[in-house]
Design an enzyme around this catalytic site. Structure first.
Site, PDB file in Angstrom:
ATOM      1  N   HIS A   1      32.482 -16.938  47.234  1.00 16.37           N
ATOM      2  CA  HIS A   1      33.270 -16.880  48.474  1.00 16.37           C
ATOM      3  C   HIS A   1      34.763 -16.864  48.150  1.00 16.37           C
ATOM      4  O   HIS A   1      35.539 -16.100  48.745  1.00 16.37           O
ATOM      5  CB  HIS A   1      33.003 -18.118  49.345  1.00 16.37           C
ATOM      6  CG  HIS A   1      31.616 -18.231  49.898  1.00 16.37           C
ATOM      7  ND1 HIS A   1      30.844 -19.349  49.744  1.00 16.37           N
ATOM      8  CD2 HIS A   1      30.860 -17.373  50.630  1.00 16.37           C
ATOM      9  CE1 HIS A   1      29.688 -19.193  50.350  1.00 16.37           C
ATOM     10  NE2 HIS A   1      29.659 -17.996  50.896  1.00 16.37           N
TER      11      HIS A   1
ATOM     12  N   LYS B   1      21.169 -25.141  62.981  1.00 18.49           N
ATOM     13  CA  LYS B   1      20.860 -25.240  61.547  1.00 18.49           C
ATOM     14  C   LYS B   1      21.076 -26.682  61.111  1.00 18.49           C
ATOM     15  O   LYS B   1      21.812 -27.425  61.738  1.00 18.49           O
ATOM     16  CB  LYS B   1      21.802 -24.317  60.754  1.00 18.49           C
ATOM     17  CG  LYS B   1      21.394 -22.853  60.812  1.00 18.49           C
ATOM     18  CD  LYS B   1      22.137 -22.075  59.751  1.00 18.49           C
ATOM     19  CE  LYS B   1      21.712 -20.625  59.685  1.00 18.49           C
ATOM     20  NZ  LYS B   1      22.508 -19.863  58.716  1.00 18.49           N
TER      21      LYS B   1
ATOM     22  N   ARG C   1      26.799  -8.657  47.594  1.00 14.35           N
ATOM     23  CA  ARG C   1      26.370  -8.948  46.215  1.00 14.35           C
ATOM     24  C   ARG C   1      25.346  -7.951  45.694  1.00 14.35           C
ATOM     25  O   ARG C   1      25.251  -7.684  44.511  1.00 14.35           O
ATOM     26  CB  ARG C   1      25.734 -10.343  46.155  1.00 14.35           C
ATOM     27  CG  ARG C   1      26.706 -11.466  46.194  1.00 14.35           C
ATOM     28  CD  ARG C   1      26.021 -12.758  46.547  1.00 14.35           C
ATOM     29  NE  ARG C   1      25.549 -12.713  47.927  1.00 14.35           N
ATOM     30  CZ  ARG C   1      25.070 -13.740  48.582  1.00 14.35           C
ATOM     31  NH1 ARG C   1      24.946 -14.899  47.987  1.00 14.35           N
ATOM     32  NH2 ARG C   1      24.685 -13.622  49.844  1.00 14.35           N
TER      33      ARG C   1
ATOM     34  N   SER D   1      25.304 -20.172  48.208  1.00  9.96           N
ATOM     35  CA  SER D   1      25.360 -21.589  48.591  1.00  9.96           C
ATOM     36  C   SER D   1      23.998 -22.233  48.393  1.00  9.96           C
ATOM     37  O   SER D   1      23.902 -23.381  47.955  1.00  9.96           O
ATOM     38  CB  SER D   1      25.778 -21.725  50.056  1.00  9.96           C
ATOM     39  OG  SER D   1      27.070 -21.208  50.250  1.00  9.96           O
TER      40      SER D   1
HETATM   41  P1  ADP Z   1      26.141 -16.223  56.002  1.00  2.00           P
HETATM   42  O1  ADP Z   1      25.248 -17.395  56.280  1.00  2.00           O
HETATM   43  O2  ADP Z   1      26.843 -15.675  57.184  1.00  2.00           O
HETATM   44  O3  ADP Z   1      25.529 -15.162  55.085  1.00  2.00           O
HETATM   45  P2  ADP Z   1      27.539 -17.239  53.737  1.00  2.00           P
HETATM   46  O4  ADP Z   1      28.375 -18.454  53.763  1.00  2.00           O
HETATM   47  O5  ADP Z   1      26.268 -17.327  52.954  1.00  2.00           O
HETATM   48  O6  ADP Z   1      27.331 -16.863  55.221  1.00  2.00           O
HETATM   49  O7  ADP Z   1      28.382 -16.005  53.190  1.00  2.00           O
HETATM   50  C1  ADP Z   1      29.487 -15.494  53.889  1.00  2.00           C
HETATM   51  C2  ADP Z   1      29.821 -14.138  53.341  1.00  2.00           C
HETATM   52  O8  ADP Z   1      30.104 -14.241  51.954  1.00  2.00           O
HETATM   53  C3  ADP Z   1      28.706 -13.106  53.424  1.00  2.00           C
HETATM   54  O9  ADP Z   1      29.315 -11.845  53.633  1.00  2.00           O
HETATM   55  C4  ADP Z   1      28.074 -13.144  52.078  1.00  2.00           C
HETATM   56  O10 ADP Z   1      27.420 -11.933  51.739  1.00  2.00           O
HETATM   57  C5  ADP Z   1      29.289 -13.366  51.216  1.00  2.00           C
HETATM   58  N1  ADP Z   1      28.981 -14.002  49.941  1.00  2.00           N
HETATM   59  C6  ADP Z   1      28.225 -15.095  49.723  1.00  2.00           C
HETATM   60  N2  ADP Z   1      28.157 -15.388  48.420  1.00  2.00           N
HETATM   61  C7  ADP Z   1      28.902 -14.455  47.778  1.00  2.00           C
HETATM   62  C8  ADP Z   1      29.218 -14.183  46.398  1.00  2.00           C
HETATM   63  N3  ADP Z   1      28.727 -14.923  45.422  1.00  2.00           N
HETATM   64  N4  ADP Z   1      30.011 -13.129  46.125  1.00  2.00           N
HETATM   65  C9  ADP Z   1      30.485 -12.354  47.121  1.00  2.00           C
HETATM   66  N5  ADP Z   1      30.221 -12.530  48.428  1.00  2.00           N
HETATM   67  C10 ADP Z   1      29.441 -13.561  48.765  1.00  2.00           C
END
Ligand code: ADP
Length: 161
Positions: free
Chosen positions: A17, A41, A90, A128
């Site tokens: 992120h 959630k 990703r 996450s």
């Molecule tokens: P959501 O639950 O909306 O998917 P996340 O917190 O998991 O939210 O992720 C938010 C955004 O960050 C999404 O666009 C996700 O694809 C992106 N993201 C999550 N992990 C990574 C990573 N390791 N590298 C790049 N983008 C990421």
């Protein structure tokens, strides 16, 4: 004035992120990192805690604002006068999901275009949920999150066990 929104669950924020935030912030005037406040959630961290963790990891980026939103993303986008939704990609799975969401969001708000940034190779494997799983099982997740928040994640996991 370009205002971008990077929405997500951020439970917790990872180095993946953070990489997207750093790169996105270079492309706009202000980047809102927006934590979805979803009471349905059961996250590891509360929305306020997530916001604090994100602030700790992004304090070096001057044009980042961290806040939460609830309800429809497109309504929040309108409220803060944003013109771009930022999402990280990703892999093909992310792409399939995200391109669908971007079309839907555009239908709901014609001013809401989505910009995708591809994860740098070293961050592609980070999510996450993998951070939480490794932490829960006592593994070393120090290479997956900012060192400033490592202890807080560990402590929270211990409290939840
Ligand atoms: P959501 O639950 O909306 O998917 P996340 O917190 O998991 O939210 O992720 C938010 C955004 O960050 C999404 O666009 C996700 O694809 C992106 N993201 C999550 N992990 C990574 C990573 N390791 N590298 C790049 N983008 C990421």
């Amino acid at each position: 004035m370009s205002i971008w929104v990077y929405p997500g669950s951020f439970d917790p924020i990872t180095l993946g992120h953070e990489n997207i935030i750093e790169r996105g912030a270079r492309l706009c005037d202000t980047l809102y990192v927006a934590v979805l406040d979803n009471p349905n959630k059961s996250p590891l961290f509360s929305t306020d805690e997530k916001i604090e963790l994100i602030k700790k990891c992004t304090s070096h980026i001057p044009n980042v604002v961290v806040e939460c939103f609830n309800g429809l993303l497109v309504d929040y986008v309108k409220d803060i006068n944003a013109n771009v939704i930022l999402r990280g990609i990703r892999n093909v799975g992310d792409y399939e999901y995200e391109q669908n969401m971007s079309v839907l969001n555009k239908k709901l708000n014609e001013n809401a275009d989505t910009v995708f940034i591809c994860a740098d190779p070293e961050f592609r494997c980070i999510s996450s949920s993998s951070v939480k799983e490794i932490a829960m099982l006592g593994g070393d997740f120090s290479g997956l999150v900012n060192e400033n928040i490592f202890n807080e994640i560990n402590n929270q996991i211990t409290r939840r066990k």
